[in-house]
Design a protein around this motif. Structure first.
Motif, PDB file in Angstrom:
ATOM      1  N   SER A   1       0.833  -1.203   0.000  1.00 26.59           N
ATOM      2  CA  SER A   1       0.000   0.000   0.000  1.00 26.59           C
ATOM      3  C   SER A   1       0.865   1.250   0.000  1.00 26.59           C
ATOM      4  O   SER A   1       2.007   1.235   0.451  1.00 26.59           O
ATOM      5  CB  SER A   1      -0.901   0.006   1.238  1.00 26.59           C
TER       6      SER A   1
ATOM      7  N   HIS B   1       1.003   5.223   1.366  1.00 21.84           N
ATOM      8  CA  HIS B   1       0.453   6.018   2.465  1.00 21.84           C
ATOM      9  C   HIS B   1      -0.560   7.032   1.907  1.00 21.84           C
ATOM     10  O   HIS B   1      -0.338   7.598   0.835  1.00 21.84           O
ATOM     11  CB  HIS B   1       1.599   6.747   3.163  1.00 21.84           C
ATOM     12  N   PRO B   2      -1.656   7.253   2.646  1.00 22.51           N
ATOM     13  CA  PRO B   2      -2.659   8.206   2.140  1.00 22.51           C
ATOM     14  C   PRO B   2      -2.102   9.605   1.871  1.00 22.51           C
ATOM     15  O   PRO B   2      -2.584  10.285   0.959  1.00 22.51           O
ATOM     16  CB  PRO B   2      -3.730   8.230   3.236  1.00 22.51           C
TER      17      PRO B   2
ATOM     18  N   LYS C   1      -0.641   9.418  -1.478  1.00 21.81           N
ATOM     19  CA  LYS C   1      -1.672   9.378  -2.522  1.00 21.81           C
ATOM     20  C   LYS C   1      -2.252  10.771  -2.797  1.00 21.81           C
ATOM     21  O   LYS C   1      -2.384  11.183  -3.952  1.00 21.81           O
ATOM     22  CB  LYS C   1      -2.784   8.406  -2.117  1.00 21.81           C
TER      23      LYS C   1
ATOM     24  N   ALA D   1      -6.155  14.345   3.222  1.00 19.11           N
ATOM     25  CA  ALA D   1      -6.135  12.879   3.262  1.00 19.11           C
ATOM     26  C   ALA D   1      -7.242  12.388   4.183  1.00 19.11           C
ATOM     27  O   ALA D   1      -7.957  11.437   3.872  1.00 19.11           O
ATOM     28  CB  ALA D   1      -4.774  12.370   3.747  1.00 19.11           C
TER      29      ALA D   1
ATOM     30  N   SER E   1     -10.616  12.986   2.426  1.00 19.43           N
ATOM     31  CA  SER E   1     -10.957  12.149   1.277  1.00 19.43           C
ATOM     32  C   SER E   1     -11.138  10.688   1.656  1.00 19.43           C
ATOM     33  O   SER E   1     -11.768   9.951   0.919  1.00 19.43           O
ATOM     34  CB  SER E   1      -9.978  12.322   0.114  1.00 19.43           C
ATOM     35  N   HIS E   2     -10.595  10.263   2.807  1.00 20.37           N
ATOM     36  CA  HIS E   2     -10.798   8.863   3.200  1.00 20.37           C
ATOM     37  C   HIS E   2     -11.697   8.721   4.419  1.00 20.37           C
ATOM     38  O   HIS E   2     -11.888   7.602   4.909  1.00 20.37           O
ATOM     39  CB  HIS E   2      -9.453   8.197   3.505  1.00 20.37           C
TER      40      HIS E   2
ATOM     41  N   PHE F   1      -5.210   1.150   2.311  1.00 19.03           N
ATOM     42  CA  PHE F   1      -5.014   2.021   1.148  1.00 19.03           C
ATOM     43  C   PHE F   1      -4.353   1.239   0.037  1.00 19.03           C
ATOM     44  O   PHE F   1      -3.493   0.408   0.296  1.00 19.03           O
ATOM     45  CB  PHE F   1      -4.198   3.248   1.556  1.00 19.03           C
TER      46      PHE F   1
END
Lengths: 808, 340
Positions: B104, B106-107, B110, B315, B318-319, B338
């Motif tokens: 994954s 990390h947010p 991203k 972050a 958005s999550h 993620f």
């Protein structure tokens, strides 16, 4: 800061204004309103009751039975314990079903055998004050049965303004300042306020000597004949609405003037002042003062004091002294209204951890013309409540101050350019005039007179005026525009590109999880790893004791994550790309050296029979190998070296990572953790694990060439796969064996892969077997069985030279 | 047995062959040296010469007949196998194999990538800067002089008693470093880690991530700032987002704003927007002339806007992350959620 709408209404007509809309208007034009709440909503639930009769309770000495008219047509019977209740009074009645502060619901009850349907409230029960000696007797003759808030005219809404949005606006720390904005927004006039001094007597003023530049102005107003008296309910309610607890007339009045004009002030008992009057000076080393909150404050020379003679009586601009507190009944007062410089007030209040409504205002840089207005305002209000007060002496007014009001030139074209909107000269003049700025047109544009209340630490340059025009015009009215200009592709940032590729390869192909960790590393971790002796960039004010150091290396940050994650997962695969700081590599300007690192950990529950390619170290080496070859770095080598890369890895099971031709350049290492760390890191017992770690310097990698991925022509002749197993002494490294294979293949042995490692009695002690897949393929001809036979013969010969053999 | 009977027997056995293996065995038996055909061929040399020709022809006919029979049966069997395969016996759609292991990103990575992509496409430079920063860049050059409240040790981590070195409290110092090196006009963003002296709880963190943006050019206006921010939000949320600017004070911009975005999670107030339908998203403003001058740029010729995006906040938004401490906590149960 809390703003009362009723209070604002003293300065601007708010009829028909919706509180929510006002809050939104202020947010969009002036400062952020964070909340809108009705003041004391329970004051709308309790009603005015008329006490018709009062008689003693037959079974209780302290209770009485009251009959009240609450406007419903029939009388209510309420048992009451207050000594001051009497027939004829108007009182606040909570009827059955009403909920009072503290979630206290009024129910029907029977008190000592007598029915009671409701409660007559004290001020404390309504959250108005601490007064609980008796019930609250309402002033005047309010309408029976009406909600108390409405009947007394104390119905109110409170706006909470975010203090952070007021840091540059000293003028907004009082209701009049906010009212000026509201008047401009609503296009209604700001109501006049008479703050002129009342008539003063001719006696000599109290002597005031200002020794420090930290006090720019000190006004002392002598007041005589102050009697005891209660603060009017309207004022007490406004103070309550804005979070000030009413105390007594003088304190309430002082707070009201501060809340009204934003100017802190203080009253002293003039009879207690020394003959020498007031001295404003800096504290002496070792001097102390007990402040009104009964705390002894140790002072430093930078702290500013108000002294009576030479004796400290107040911490200037922050809090009064306990000793000089004005007692009820003090008839002769000195009102202090001063202007203190923001920085010393802020320093002292921060150092002492003593932030007050007063210090918060002085920190914002108050207008030095304000003290005179505040003194006049105080005097006039006091006179209104107590017509007998007199002002026997002329005004003491000391200090070195000047009016900050200034003129700033404004180019209307610049306003239009900066805001991106076609606002006319006339419009901008009108907007500026609406907040009491003077505007004069001249040949160069506009000349704007900035009033003193906006000229301290606020409006000084043209851009500041553009902000005023923009916010009053409303930024929401400015149309969206797009940037234009030459488009030049930005230069490539190789480090960012490399880091991003590493992230994709590790998270995608290698299935590692990216984490980001704190830059702080704890002393405890460093002690555990033996890194205590290194030098670190450290903060002098850590959030937590023992966590002041900024990491030199990223990898240790990942070690603390092993134990908690192993509790949840059998395998932990983590990586981080981050920065480390080296204080010894300091630049000329004092910046520490910065390093960029990729750190990886692979930690897995230990298994008894792990095959050679499932061990964490071998797997992590394969991950690193794959990563760097995918990134097209050339000639990758893992080299066992004498010198440990860091002190805390396994003394043997560790390799240096080299890239490039010849010996290559060291770019990092892959290693197992030192076995002694398992227990301190908590990965022992039921969490016993194998752990491999890797650290790769992105800085070192960036210095290496990358191949650019050139194409190899596809083979023209078929090849064939063969497997060989080799038995060799343990001390012969696999690299030597693959070297022999490649040599025997004469350039035709390709795709060499170890697929098995075996040890066993049949091989003899100190020997192991390695099995390889390989492909024999030439780019010149089709190889035959004969070629394979001669390859195997050469291989056998080569192996013999290093004490190894083919396993049959 | 006559040859005809032999052939009929052989054809019958071929027809009965139950699978390809049996058929293969039968083929070897019939066509092999000792099989039916082999015997016929073996007899030929011992025949009188005139019979040899017809016997040879007969053998060839037999071979052709057997081969054809074998091929036909092979085709039949293949068809049967395919049909059986297509029945898919034993398939259970609800019985998956163990999951494929995943990695994954990390947010923060991203969301940074998403923004970097948007800004790169608009010609912005992506810059990096030091986390341990000189006081000059973090404060002084940004019009935050000594004794400004923002410099309180309650807000700032200091690395020395003299206050020369700090952990940067925002990514804004990177814009100063950039302005020193670059000649206008330029557009740049600088993502990175920042620090505030703060105790941590679900909504407060002493270490978080930001992205500073700066545009310097001729006649840059508030309208350009609004346009850029709306483009940005369209890129992040994939739809038209209403924004509003309201006054906000930051020493390095004048005028300064807070930019609020219409809440993307609700129509009429929710937990995220605290019931206001607006989410405070980023501080921004026109670059203060003093900041331009401190970096050696003539403020009478050039102007610009700057903005600071909270990457951690974006972050989280958005999550739907409800606790900021998860971001730097390194908990696999969090990170694994993620994708990459």
């Amino acid at each position: 800061m809390l703003i009362s709408m009723r209070w604002l209404g003293r300065h601007v007509d708010l009829s028909g204004v919706d509180p929510e809309q006002l809050a939104l208007d202020l947010t969009l034009s002036t400062a952020e309103v964070e909340g809108v709440e009705r003041f004391a909503p329970y004051l709308s639930d309790v009603v005015v009751g008329h006490v018709l009769e009062r008689e003693k309770h037959p079974d209780a000495d302290k209770l009485c039975i009251c009959k009240l008219d609450v406007g419903t047509g029939e009388s209510l019977q309420i048992v009451c314990g207050a000594p001051n209740v009497a027939a004829g009074q108007r009182v606040a009645v909570a009827t059955v079903g009403t909920v009072l502060p503290g979630d206290f619901k009024i129910k029907k009850s029977k008190i000592r055998g007598v029915h009671s349907v409701g409660m007559i409230c004290s001020e404390r029960e309504l959250g108005l004050s601490d007064e609980h000696d008796g019930i609250w007797v309402l002033p005047g003759e309010p309408t029976t049965g009406a909600p108390v808030a409405e009947a007394l005219g104390i119905d109110d809404w409170v706006l909470e303004i975010d203090n952070k949005s007021l840091t540059h606006r000293p003028d907004l720390w009082g209701h009049r300042g906010v009212a000026r904005e509201v008047a401009a927004i609503l296009d209604r006039p700001l109501l006049p306020l008479d703050t002129s001094l009342p008539e003063l007597g001719g006696a000599d003023p109290v002597k005031v000597l200002v020794e420090s530049p930290a006090c720019s102005r000190y006004i002392g107003l002598s007041i005589d004949g102050v009697g005891e008296g209660k603060t009017p309910d309207w004022m007490r309610c406004m103070l309550l609405a804005t979070g000030q607890r009413p105390i007594d007339l003088l304190v309430d009045l002082s707070n009201f003037v501060m809340g009204d004009l934003g100017q802190p002030n203080h009253t002293f008992d003039r009879d207690q002042l020394a003959r020498d009057g007031i001295l404003v000076r800096e504290a002496r080393e070792g001097e102390t003062l007990v402040t009104l909150d009964e705390v002894e404050r140790k002072l430093r020379p930078a702290d500013l004091l108000i002294c009576s003679g030479d004796k400290a009586v107040a911490l200037a601009g922050i809090m009064g002294g306990q000793d000089s507190k004005v007692q009820q009944g003090t008839g002769r007062l000195l009102l202090e209204v001063a202007c203190f410089e923001p920085v010393p007030v802020r320093r002292t209040s921060a150092r002492l951890g003593l932030r007050t409504d007063s210090s918060a205002r002085f920190e914002k840089h108050l207008d030095p013309t304000l003290p005179l207005k505040a003194a006049g305002h105080f005097a006039r209000l006091l006179q209104e409540f107590q017509p007998d007060v007199t002002f026997p002496a002329s005004l003491a007014d000391a200090g070195d101050w000047s009016d900050p009001a200034c003129e700033v030139a404004l180019n209307p074209d610049q306003v239009r350019r900066s805001l991106g909107v076609g606002i006319s000269d006339e419009e901008m003049s009108a907007l500026l005039s609406s907040i009491d700025f003077g505007v004069q047109a001249n040949e160069k544009g506009l000349m704007v007179s900035v009033p003193s209340n906006r000229a301290t630490k606020d409006i000084a340059i043209e851009m500041d005026l553009i902000e005023e025009v923009g916010r009053l015009y409303r930024y929401g009215n400015i149309p969206e525009r797009h940037l234009t200009g030459a488009l030049v592709p930005p230069p490539v940032d190789h480090r960012r590109e490399l880091a991003e590729s590493c992230r994709d390869l590790l998270a995608g192909g290698a299935r590692f999880h990216e984490t980001l960790s704190y830059s702080f590393q704890s002393d405890a971790l460093h002690q555990m790893l033996g890194l205590d002796g290194e030098s670190y960039v450290s903060v002098i004010n850590p959030v937590q004791e023992g966590s002041a150091r900024i990491r030199r290396q990223v990898l240790p940050s990942l070690l603390g994550l092993l134990e908690p994650n192993r509790r949840q997962r059998d395998e932990v695969r983590l990586f981080e790309i981050g920065k480390g700081y080296l204080p010894e590599q300091v630049s000329d300007r004092g910046e520490p050296g910065e390093v960029h690192e990729l750190a990886l950990v692979l930690c897995k529950a230990r298994q008894s029979d792990t095959s050679f390619d499932e061990g964490c170290l071998a797997r992590l080496m394969a991950v690193v190998q794959d990563l760097l070859s995918s990134l097209e770095f050339r000639e990758l080598q893992f080299v066992a070296v004498e010198q440990a890369p860091v002190s805390w890895v396994h003394p043997v099971r560790r390799v240096e990572l080299r890239v490039g031709s010849g010996d290559g350049a060291c770019v990092g290492f892959v290693a197992e953790l030192d076995p002694g760390l398992a227990t301190p890191l908590g990965i022992d017992g039921e969490l016993v694990s194998d752990t491999a770690v890797a650290s790769i310097s992105l800085d070192a990698l960036l210095e290496q060439e990358r191949s650019g991925g050139s194409y190899n022509p596809l083979p023209r002749y078929p090849g064939f796969k063969i497997d060989v197993a080799i038995v060799a002494p343990e001390e012969v490294p696999a690299r030597d064996l693959s070297g022999v294979i490649e040599k025997a293949g004469k350039g035709n042995a390709k795709d060499l892969v170890v697929f098995d490692l075996f040890r066993g009695d049949q091989l003899g002690a100190g020997r192991r077997s390695l099995a390889y897949h390989l492909v024999l393929q030439s780019d010149k001809k089709t190889l035959t069985d004969k070629d394979a036979q001669s390859f195997l013969r050469r291989l056998e010969r080569g192996l013999g030279e290093i004490g190894a053999e083919l396993r049959s | 047995m006559d040859k005809q009977t032999n052939l009929e027997n052989a054809q019958a056995r071929i027809a009965e062959a139950s699978d390809q293996a049996v058929l293969a065995d039968l083929e070897r038996e019939l066509l092999g040296r000792d099989g039916l055909l082999g015997q016929q061929l073996k007899e030929i040399p011992s025949l009188p010469p005139p019979e040899r020709g017809p016997a040879g022809r007969a053998a060839n006919e037999l071979k052709a007949a057997l081969t054809a029979g074998l091929l036909a049966r092979a085709a039949e069997l293949a068809e049967t196998d395919l049909a059986a395969d297509r029945e898919g016996i034993g398939f259970d759609a609800t019985l998956p194999a163990p999951p494929v292991e995943r990695g994954s990103l990390h947010p923060i990575t991203k969301v940074t990538r998403k923004l970097v992509q948007i800004f790169s496409s608009m010609g912005y430079h992506i810059l990096d800067g030091p986390e341990v920063e000189l006081d000059w860049y973090n404060f002084e050059a940004l019009n935050i002089p000594a004794d400004h409240p923002a410099r309180d040790s309650q807000d700032t981590f200091y690395c020395d008693e003299q206050g020369r070195l700090v952990l940067r409290t925002h990514t804004s110092p990177v814009q100063v470093r950039a302005m020193e090196r670059m000649a206008p006009p330029f557009r740049l963003v600088c993502p990175g880690k920042v620090f505030r002296h703060e105790n941590t709880d679900a909504t407060h963190e002493h270490t978080f991530h930001q992205m500073e943006g700066l545009v310097v050019g001729k006649d840059i206006s508030v309208g350009h700032l609004v346009g850029t921010m709306k483009t940005l939000l369209r890129g992040i949320f994939g739809k038209e987002i209403d924004v509003r600017l309201r006054p906000g004070h930051f020493p390095f911009v004048e005028p300064g704003f807070e930019l609020d975005a219409r809440c993307v999670f609700c129509e009429s107030g929710c937990r995220v927007c605290k019931g206001t339908c607006w989410i405070e998203l980023l501080p921004c403003g026109l670059v203060h002339p003093k900041v331009l001058e401190a970096a050696g740029i003539d403020s009478s010729e050039w102007s610009g806007f700057a903005f600071g995006l909270g990457l951690s906040r974006l972050a989280m938004l958005s999550h739907g992350i409800d606790d900021v401490r998860h971001l730097l906590g390194g908990d696999l149960r969090f990170l694994e959620q993620f994708s990459c």
